[in-house]
Design an enzyme around this catalytic site. Structure first.
Site, short mmCIF file in Angstrom:
data_model
loop_
_atom_site.label_atom_id
_atom_site.label_comp_id
_atom_site.label_asym_id
_atom_site.label_seq_id
_atom_site.Cartn_x
_atom_site.Cartn_y
_atom_site.Cartn_z
CB CYS A 121 -12.03 -27.74 17.43
SG CYS A 121 -11.07 -26.26 17.07
CG HIS A 264 -9.17 -30.65 17.37
ND1 HIS A 264 -9.61 -30.39 16.10
CD2 HIS A 264 -8.72 -29.45 17.85
CE1 HIS A 264 -9.44 -29.12 15.82
NE2 HIS A 264 -8.90 -28.52 16.86
CG ASN A 294 -7.10 -26.26 14.66
OD1 ASN A 294 -8.14 -26.80 14.26
ND2 ASN A 294 -6.99 -25.71 15.84
N1 ACO Z 1 6.95 -18.25 15.23
C1 ACO Z 1 7.93 -17.93 16.07
N2 ACO Z 1 7.71 -17.56 17.34
C2 ACO Z 1 6.43 -17.55 17.77
C3 ACO Z 1 5.36 -17.88 16.94
C4 ACO Z 1 5.66 -18.24 15.61
N3 ACO Z 1 4.69 -18.58 14.73
N4 ACO Z 1 4.21 -17.77 17.65
C5 ACO Z 1 4.56 -17.39 18.88
N5 ACO Z 1 5.89 -17.24 18.95
C6 ACO Z 1 6.69 -16.85 20.11
C7 ACO Z 1 5.92 -16.03 21.11
O1 ACO Z 1 5.87 -14.68 20.74
C8 ACO Z 1 6.70 -16.27 22.37
O2 ACO Z 1 7.81 -15.42 22.36
P1 ACO Z 1 8.32 -14.69 23.72
O3 ACO Z 1 8.69 -15.84 24.64
O4 ACO Z 1 9.47 -13.89 23.25
O5 ACO Z 1 7.17 -13.92 24.21
C9 ACO Z 1 7.20 -17.69 22.21
O6 ACO Z 1 7.09 -18.00 20.81
C10 ACO Z 1 6.40 -18.70 23.02
O7 ACO Z 1 5.03 -18.49 22.77
P2 ACO Z 1 3.93 -19.42 23.45
O8 ACO Z 1 2.58 -18.97 23.01
O9 ACO Z 1 4.20 -19.50 24.90
O10 ACO Z 1 4.28 -20.82 22.76
P3 ACO Z 1 3.72 -22.25 23.10
O11 ACO Z 1 4.85 -23.15 23.34
O12 ACO Z 1 2.61 -22.21 24.11
O13 ACO Z 1 3.07 -22.70 21.71
C11 ACO Z 1 0.89 -22.82 20.64
C12 ACO Z 1 2.04 -21.92 21.15
C13 ACO Z 1 1.46 -23.71 19.53
C14 ACO Z 1 -0.21 -21.95 20.08
C15 ACO Z 1 0.37 -23.72 21.78
O14 ACO Z 1 0.15 -22.93 22.93
C16 ACO Z 1 -0.91 -24.43 21.41
O15 ACO Z 1 -0.93 -25.31 20.58
N6 ACO Z 1 -2.01 -24.12 22.09
C17 ACO Z 1 -3.29 -24.79 21.86
C18 ACO Z 1 -3.98 -24.37 20.59
C19 ACO Z 1 -5.23 -25.21 20.38
O16 ACO Z 1 -5.31 -26.36 20.80
N7 ACO Z 1 -6.24 -24.71 19.77
C20 ACO Z 1 -7.40 -25.59 19.62
C21 ACO Z 1 -8.58 -24.91 19.46
S1 ACO Z 1 -8.63 -23.94 18.00
C22 ACO Z 1 -10.28 -23.52 17.77
O17 ACO Z 1 -11.13 -23.88 18.53
C23 ACO Z 1 -10.62 -22.65 16.58
#
Ligand code: ACO
Length: 337
Positions: A121, A264, A294
Protein backbone atom coordinates in the site's frame (compact mmCIF):
# COMPACT_ATOMS: atom_id res chain seq x y z
CA UNK A 1 13.02 9.93 12.74
CA UNK A 2 15.99 10.89 10.58
CA UNK A 3 15.46 10.59 6.86
CA UNK A 4 18.29 10.43 4.32
CA UNK A 5 15.89 11.79 1.73
CA UNK A 6 15.44 15.03 3.62
CA UNK A 7 18.26 16.78 1.77
CA UNK A 8 16.58 16.59 -1.63
CA UNK A 9 16.05 19.92 -3.34
CA UNK A 10 12.45 20.99 -3.80
CA UNK A 11 12.28 21.10 -7.57
CA UNK A 12 9.79 18.36 -8.39
CA UNK A 13 6.16 19.17 -9.12
CA UNK A 14 3.00 17.14 -9.65
CA UNK A 15 2.03 18.29 -13.15
CA UNK A 16 -1.12 16.17 -13.44
CA UNK A 17 -3.15 13.39 -11.84
CA UNK A 18 -5.50 10.70 -13.13
CA UNK A 19 -7.36 7.63 -11.98
CA UNK A 20 -9.44 4.77 -13.27
CA UNK A 21 -11.68 2.24 -11.54
CA UNK A 22 -13.43 -0.69 -13.26
CA UNK A 23 -17.16 -0.43 -13.95
CA UNK A 24 -18.32 -3.44 -11.93
CA UNK A 25 -19.48 -2.53 -8.41
CA UNK A 26 -19.45 -5.18 -5.66
CA UNK A 27 -21.57 -3.95 -2.74
CA UNK A 28 -21.66 -5.14 0.85
CA UNK A 29 -25.10 -6.57 0.06
CA UNK A 30 -23.52 -8.62 -2.75
CA UNK A 31 -20.93 -9.96 -0.27
CA UNK A 32 -23.70 -10.98 2.13
CA UNK A 33 -24.65 -13.54 -0.51
CA UNK A 34 -21.08 -14.85 -0.83
CA UNK A 35 -19.75 -15.20 2.77
CA UNK A 36 -21.11 -15.06 6.33
CA UNK A 37 -20.98 -11.27 6.75
CA UNK A 38 -23.28 -8.25 6.92
CA UNK A 39 -23.37 -4.72 5.61
CA UNK A 40 -23.56 -3.60 9.24
CA UNK A 41 -20.34 -5.46 10.21
CA UNK A 42 -18.36 -4.23 7.21
CA UNK A 43 -19.56 -0.62 7.45
CA UNK A 44 -19.07 -0.29 11.20
CA UNK A 45 -15.63 -2.02 11.28
CA UNK A 46 -14.17 -0.50 8.12
CA UNK A 47 -16.37 2.23 6.58
CA UNK A 48 -16.39 0.35 3.25
CA UNK A 49 -19.74 0.18 1.41
CA UNK A 50 -18.70 -1.02 -2.03
CA UNK A 51 -15.62 -1.76 -4.13
CA UNK A 52 -14.84 -2.09 -7.85
CA UNK A 53 -13.90 -5.38 -9.50
CA UNK A 54 -11.98 -5.62 -12.78
CA UNK A 55 -13.49 -7.54 -15.68
CA UNK A 56 -12.03 -11.00 -16.41
CA UNK A 57 -10.01 -9.76 -19.37
CA UNK A 58 -8.75 -6.63 -17.58
CA UNK A 59 -5.26 -6.84 -16.11
CA UNK A 60 -3.44 -4.48 -13.75
CA UNK A 61 -1.61 -2.89 -16.70
CA UNK A 62 -4.96 -2.11 -18.36
CA UNK A 63 -6.13 -0.22 -15.25
CA UNK A 64 -2.73 1.47 -14.96
CA UNK A 65 -2.73 2.53 -18.61
CA UNK A 66 -6.11 4.24 -18.33
CA UNK A 67 -5.09 6.09 -15.15
CA UNK A 68 -1.81 7.06 -16.83
CA UNK A 69 -3.60 8.45 -19.90
CA UNK A 70 -5.80 10.59 -17.67
CA UNK A 71 -2.81 11.93 -15.72
CA UNK A 72 -1.02 12.75 -18.98
CA UNK A 73 -4.10 14.60 -20.27
CA UNK A 74 -4.30 16.56 -17.00
CA UNK A 75 -0.61 17.48 -17.29
CA UNK A 76 -0.93 18.28 -20.99
CA UNK A 77 1.93 16.02 -22.07
CA UNK A 78 2.48 13.55 -24.91
CA UNK A 79 3.74 9.94 -24.47
CA UNK A 80 7.10 10.81 -26.04
CA UNK A 81 7.86 13.28 -23.23
CA UNK A 82 7.80 10.59 -20.55
CA UNK A 83 11.27 9.27 -19.75
CA UNK A 84 10.43 7.22 -16.65
CA UNK A 85 7.43 4.99 -15.84
CA UNK A 86 7.17 3.34 -12.43
CA UNK A 87 4.21 1.14 -11.57
CA UNK A 88 3.70 0.37 -7.88
CA UNK A 89 1.79 -2.88 -7.52
CA UNK A 90 1.53 -6.16 -5.63
CA UNK A 91 -0.71 -7.65 -8.30
CA UNK A 92 1.46 -7.36 -11.42
CA UNK A 93 0.33 -8.77 -14.77
CA UNK A 94 3.07 -11.42 -14.38
CA UNK A 95 6.27 -12.02 -12.37
CA UNK A 96 8.05 -10.56 -15.36
CA UNK A 97 8.28 -8.46 -17.42
CA UNK A 98 7.42 -5.44 -15.29
CA UNK A 99 3.84 -4.17 -15.49
CA UNK A 100 5.39 -0.77 -16.28
CA UNK A 101 6.68 -2.23 -19.58
CA UNK A 102 3.16 -3.27 -20.59
CA UNK A 103 1.99 0.26 -19.74
CA UNK A 104 4.82 1.68 -21.86
CA UNK A 105 3.68 -0.45 -24.81
CA UNK A 106 0.03 0.58 -24.35
CA UNK A 107 0.92 4.28 -24.16
CA UNK A 108 3.57 4.28 -26.88
CA UNK A 109 5.93 5.99 -24.43
CA UNK A 110 9.00 4.78 -26.28
CA UNK A 111 11.48 7.11 -24.55
CA UNK A 112 10.75 5.84 -21.05
CA UNK A 113 12.76 3.60 -18.74
CA UNK A 114 10.31 1.32 -16.93
CA UNK A 115 10.16 -0.80 -13.79
CA UNK A 116 7.83 -1.85 -10.96
CA UNK A 117 8.00 -1.16 -7.23
CA UNK A 118 6.73 -3.64 -4.64
CA UNK A 119 5.94 -1.90 -1.36
CA UNK A 120 2.26 -2.88 -1.04
CA UNK A 121 0.00 0.00 0.00
CA UNK A 122 3.00 2.34 0.40
CA UNK A 123 4.12 1.61 -3.17
CA UNK A 124 2.78 4.74 -4.87
CA UNK A 125 4.57 7.02 -2.39
CA UNK A 126 7.76 4.94 -2.63
CA UNK A 127 7.57 5.30 -6.43
CA UNK A 128 7.01 9.06 -6.17
CA UNK A 129 10.12 9.40 -4.04
CA UNK A 130 12.21 7.25 -6.38
CA UNK A 131 11.05 9.43 -9.30
CA UNK A 132 11.94 12.50 -7.30
CA UNK A 133 15.50 11.21 -6.95
CA UNK A 134 15.78 10.49 -10.67
CA UNK A 135 14.48 13.96 -11.52
CA UNK A 136 16.56 15.80 -8.94
CA UNK A 137 19.78 14.23 -10.17
CA UNK A 138 18.98 15.43 -13.68
CA UNK A 139 18.84 11.84 -14.85
CA UNK A 140 15.17 12.06 -15.93
CA UNK A 141 12.75 14.98 -16.49
CA UNK A 142 9.22 13.62 -16.68
CA UNK A 143 7.99 10.61 -14.73
CA UNK A 144 4.66 8.81 -14.91
CA UNK A 145 4.10 7.27 -11.47
CA UNK A 146 1.21 4.82 -11.19
CA UNK A 147 -0.29 2.80 -8.35
CA UNK A 148 -2.42 -0.02 -9.79
CA UNK A 149 -3.96 -3.19 -8.43
CA UNK A 150 -6.20 -6.05 -9.43
CA UNK A 151 -6.46 -7.41 -5.89
CA UNK A 152 -9.59 -9.35 -6.82
CA UNK A 153 -7.21 -11.82 -8.50
CA UNK A 154 -5.45 -12.60 -5.19
CA UNK A 155 -8.32 -12.51 -2.70
CA UNK A 156 -9.80 -15.71 -1.24
CA UNK A 157 -13.47 -15.06 -1.98
CA UNK A 158 -14.45 -17.58 0.72
CA UNK A 159 -12.48 -15.80 3.50
CA UNK A 160 -14.69 -13.18 5.14
CA UNK A 161 -11.71 -11.81 7.11
CA UNK A 162 -10.15 -10.41 3.94
CA UNK A 163 -12.51 -10.53 0.95
CA UNK A 164 -14.68 -7.66 2.23
CA UNK A 165 -11.69 -5.29 2.43
CA UNK A 166 -10.14 -5.09 -1.02
CA UNK A 167 -10.90 -3.69 -4.47
CA UNK A 168 -9.39 -2.95 -7.88
CA UNK A 169 -8.31 0.36 -9.42
CA UNK A 170 -5.46 2.62 -10.48
CA UNK A 171 -4.23 6.15 -9.87
CA UNK A 172 -1.41 8.10 -11.48
CA UNK A 173 0.61 11.29 -11.29
CA UNK A 174 2.97 13.01 -13.71
CA UNK A 175 6.05 14.33 -11.90
CA UNK A 176 8.17 17.00 -13.61
CA UNK A 177 11.17 19.11 -12.85
CA UNK A 178 10.35 22.78 -12.23
CA UNK A 179 13.20 24.85 -13.64
CA UNK A 180 11.53 28.21 -12.97
CA UNK A 181 10.95 27.85 -9.24
CA UNK A 182 7.51 29.46 -9.44
CA UNK A 183 5.16 26.57 -10.06
CA UNK A 184 2.94 25.10 -7.35
CA UNK A 185 2.31 21.46 -6.46
CA UNK A 186 5.86 21.10 -5.18
CA UNK A 187 6.95 18.07 -3.21
CA UNK A 188 8.46 19.50 -0.02
CA UNK A 189 9.47 16.41 1.93
CA UNK A 190 9.01 12.69 2.29
CA UNK A 191 9.46 10.02 4.95
CA UNK A 192 9.80 6.32 4.13
CA UNK A 193 10.36 3.26 6.30
CA UNK A 194 10.02 -0.50 6.59
CA UNK A 195 10.02 -3.20 9.27
CA UNK A 196 10.90 -6.58 7.77
CA UNK A 197 10.36 -8.31 11.12
CA UNK A 198 6.62 -8.14 10.44
CA UNK A 199 6.53 -9.86 7.06
CA UNK A 200 4.14 -12.55 8.27
CA UNK A 201 1.25 -10.42 9.56
CA UNK A 202 0.19 -9.42 6.06
CA UNK A 203 1.31 -11.51 3.10
CA UNK A 204 0.58 -13.92 0.29
CA UNK A 205 2.42 -17.05 1.44
CA UNK A 206 2.52 -19.02 -1.80
CA UNK A 207 3.16 -18.62 -5.49
CA UNK A 208 6.69 -17.26 -5.17
CA UNK A 209 10.06 -19.03 -5.05
CA UNK A 210 9.79 -19.80 -1.31
CA UNK A 211 6.57 -21.74 -1.74
CA UNK A 212 5.60 -22.49 -5.33
CA UNK A 213 2.05 -23.62 -5.99
CA UNK A 214 2.09 -27.37 -6.66
CA UNK A 215 -0.65 -29.93 -7.35
CA UNK A 216 -0.23 -31.02 -3.69
CA UNK A 217 -0.84 -27.61 -2.08
CA UNK A 218 -3.13 -25.96 -4.66
CA UNK A 219 -6.22 -26.62 -2.52
CA UNK A 220 -4.81 -24.50 0.37
CA UNK A 221 -5.16 -21.24 -1.63
CA UNK A 222 -1.66 -20.16 -0.61
CA UNK A 223 -1.64 -17.59 -3.39
CA UNK A 224 -4.25 -15.44 -1.63
CA UNK A 225 -3.96 -12.59 0.91
CA UNK A 226 -3.50 -13.55 4.60
CA UNK A 227 -3.75 -10.87 7.27
CA UNK A 228 -3.67 -10.61 11.06
CA UNK A 229 -6.01 -7.63 11.04
CA UNK A 230 -5.61 -6.53 14.67
CA UNK A 231 -1.78 -6.54 14.48
CA UNK A 232 -1.78 -4.63 11.20
CA UNK A 233 -4.22 -2.12 12.66
CA UNK A 234 -1.94 -1.31 15.64
CA UNK A 235 1.16 -0.85 13.51
CA UNK A 236 -0.73 1.18 10.91
CA UNK A 237 -1.91 3.84 13.36
CA UNK A 238 1.53 4.43 14.91
CA UNK A 239 3.59 4.19 11.73
CA UNK A 240 1.36 6.52 9.71
CA UNK A 241 1.21 9.10 12.46
CA UNK A 242 5.03 9.09 12.80
CA UNK A 243 5.46 9.34 9.02
CA UNK A 244 3.16 12.37 8.81
CA UNK A 245 4.92 14.08 11.73
CA UNK A 246 8.34 13.41 10.20
CA UNK A 247 7.46 14.85 6.77
CA UNK A 248 5.95 17.94 8.42
CA UNK A 249 8.93 18.38 10.72
CA UNK A 250 11.37 18.26 7.80
CA UNK A 251 9.51 21.22 6.27
CA UNK A 252 9.35 23.10 9.58
CA UNK A 253 5.58 22.55 9.84
CA UNK A 254 3.19 21.00 12.37
CA UNK A 255 -0.18 19.22 12.29
CA UNK A 256 -2.04 22.54 12.47
CA UNK A 257 -0.48 23.51 9.09
CA UNK A 258 -2.11 20.55 7.29
CA UNK A 259 -4.83 21.72 4.89
CA UNK A 260 -5.65 18.22 3.61
CA UNK A 261 -4.54 14.78 4.74
CA UNK A 262 -4.88 12.11 2.06
CA UNK A 263 -4.35 8.80 3.88
CA UNK A 264 -4.22 5.20 2.70
CA UNK A 265 -7.81 4.04 2.29
CA UNK A 266 -7.79 0.78 4.30
CA UNK A 267 -10.10 1.45 7.21
CA UNK A 268 -12.02 4.53 8.37
CA UNK A 269 -11.31 3.69 12.02
CA UNK A 270 -7.54 3.68 11.38
CA UNK A 271 -7.82 7.10 9.71
CA UNK A 272 -9.92 8.49 12.57
CA UNK A 273 -7.47 7.15 15.18
CA UNK A 274 -4.61 8.98 13.44
CA UNK A 275 -6.40 12.27 12.85
CA UNK A 276 -7.87 12.37 16.37
CA UNK A 277 -4.43 11.86 17.91
CA UNK A 278 -2.93 14.53 15.65
CA UNK A 279 -5.79 17.02 16.02
CA UNK A 280 -6.56 17.07 12.29
CA UNK A 281 -10.34 17.68 11.81
CA UNK A 282 -12.51 15.43 9.57
CA UNK A 283 -13.05 18.22 7.01
CA UNK A 284 -9.27 18.22 6.40
CA UNK A 285 -9.16 14.47 5.77
CA UNK A 286 -9.95 12.96 2.36
CA UNK A 287 -11.84 9.66 2.43
CA UNK A 288 -13.19 7.65 -0.50
CA UNK A 289 -12.77 4.11 0.86
CA UNK A 290 -16.56 3.83 1.21
CA UNK A 291 -16.71 3.57 -2.62
CA UNK A 292 -13.51 1.66 -3.44
CA UNK A 293 -12.33 -0.29 -0.38
CA UNK A 294 -8.62 -0.89 0.00
CA UNK A 295 -6.93 -0.78 -3.43
CA UNK A 296 -3.41 -1.04 -1.93
CA UNK A 297 -0.87 0.90 -4.03
CA UNK A 298 -3.69 2.57 -5.98
CA UNK A 299 -5.52 3.96 -2.96
CA UNK A 300 -3.59 7.15 -2.22
CA UNK A 301 -3.15 7.80 -5.95
CA UNK A 302 -6.90 7.56 -6.65
CA UNK A 303 -7.67 9.72 -3.61
CA UNK A 304 -5.13 12.35 -4.71
CA UNK A 305 -6.71 12.52 -8.15
CA UNK A 306 -10.22 12.83 -6.72
CA UNK A 307 -9.11 15.50 -4.26
CA UNK A 308 -7.52 17.38 -7.15
CA UNK A 309 -10.41 17.06 -9.61
CA UNK A 310 -13.13 17.87 -7.05
CA UNK A 311 -11.35 21.01 -5.87
CA UNK A 312 -10.84 19.61 -2.36
CA UNK A 313 -7.26 20.88 -2.53
CA UNK A 314 -6.42 24.40 -3.64
CA UNK A 315 -3.31 26.25 -4.75
CA UNK A 316 -0.98 26.82 -1.79
CA UNK A 317 -2.53 24.11 0.42
CA UNK A 318 -0.24 21.87 2.44
CA UNK A 319 -1.31 18.38 1.39
CA UNK A 320 0.03 15.31 3.19
CA UNK A 321 -0.17 11.87 1.57
CA UNK A 322 0.44 8.92 3.89
CA UNK A 323 0.30 5.15 3.50
CA UNK A 324 1.02 1.91 5.27
CA UNK A 325 1.18 -1.63 3.99
CA UNK A 326 2.63 -5.11 3.89
CA UNK A 327 6.33 -5.48 4.48
CA UNK A 328 5.69 -3.71 6.73
CA UNK A 329 6.19 -0.46 4.88
CA UNK A 330 5.08 3.11 5.46
CA UNK A 331 5.52 6.39 3.61
CA UNK A 332 4.45 10.02 3.63
CA UNK A 333 4.83 12.88 1.17
CA UNK A 334 4.20 16.57 1.85
CA UNK A 335 3.16 18.68 -1.14
CA UNK A 336 2.53 22.41 -1.36
CA UNK A 337 -0.31 22.40 -3.90
N1 ACO B 1 -18.09 -10.24 8.67
C1 ACO B 1 -18.49 -10.61 9.88
N2 ACO B 1 -17.65 -10.97 10.86
C2 ACO B 1 -16.33 -10.94 10.58
C3 ACO B 1 -15.84 -10.56 9.33
C4 ACO B 1 -16.78 -10.20 8.35
N3 ACO B 1 -16.40 -9.82 7.11
N4 ACO B 1 -14.49 -10.63 9.36
C5 ACO B 1 -14.15 -11.02 10.58
N5 ACO B 1 -15.26 -11.23 11.32
C6 ACO B 1 -15.35 -11.66 12.71
C7 ACO B 1 -14.15 -12.45 13.16
O1 ACO B 1 -14.25 -13.80 12.78
C8 ACO B 1 -14.18 -12.25 14.65
O2 ACO B 1 -15.12 -13.15 15.18
P1 ACO B 1 -14.85 -13.90 16.60
O3 ACO B 1 -14.74 -12.77 17.60
O4 ACO B 1 -16.05 -14.75 16.75
O5 ACO B 1 -13.58 -14.63 16.42
C9 ACO B 1 -14.75 -10.85 14.80
O6 ACO B 1 -15.37 -10.53 13.55
C10 ACO B 1 -13.68 -9.81 15.12
O7 ACO B 1 -12.62 -9.96 14.20
P2 ACO B 1 -11.36 -9.00 14.26
O8 ACO B 1 -10.40 -9.39 13.18
O9 ACO B 1 -10.86 -8.93 15.64
O10 ACO B 1 -12.06 -7.61 13.88
P3 ACO B 1 -11.45 -6.15 13.92
O11 ACO B 1 -12.32 -5.30 14.72
O12 ACO B 1 -9.98 -6.16 14.23
O13 ACO B 1 -11.61 -5.67 12.41
C11 ACO B 1 -10.28 -5.46 10.38
C12 ACO B 1 -10.98 -6.41 11.38
C13 ACO B 1 -11.36 -4.59 9.73
C14 ACO B 1 -9.58 -6.28 9.32
C15 ACO B 1 -9.28 -4.55 11.12
O14 ACO B 1 -8.48 -5.33 11.98
C16 ACO B 1 -8.39 -3.78 10.18
O15 ACO B 1 -8.82 -2.90 9.47
N6 ACO B 1 -7.08 -4.05 10.19
C17 ACO B 1 -6.12 -3.32 9.37
C18 ACO B 1 -6.16 -3.71 7.92
C19 ACO B 1 -5.21 -2.81 7.12
O16 ACO B 1 -4.97 -1.67 7.47
N7 ACO B 1 -4.64 -3.27 6.07
C20 ACO B 1 -3.74 -2.35 5.37
C21 ACO B 1 -2.78 -2.97 4.62
S1 ACO B 1 -3.45 -3.93 3.32
C22 ACO B 1 -2.13 -4.28 2.27
O17 ACO B 1 -1.03 -3.89 2.50
C23 ACO B 1 -2.41 -5.13 1.05
Amino acid sequence: MSDPDATIECTVTIAGTGSYVPEKVLSNADLEGMVDTSDEWITSRTGIRERRIAADGQSTSDLATEAGKRAMADAGIEPGEIDLIIVATISPDAFFPATACYVQKNLGATNAMCFDVSAACSGFLYAMQISRHFINTGNRKTALVIGAEKLSSMVDWEDRNTCVLFGDGAGAAVLRRDDNGGAGRKILSSSLGSDGRQTDILHVPGGGSACPITPDNADQKLNTIRMQGREVYKYAVNAMRRAVEDALQQAGLGASDVDMLIPHQANKRIIEAITERMGIPPEKTFINLDRYGNTSAAAVAIALDEANKTGSIKAGDHVVLVAFGAGLTWASTLVQW
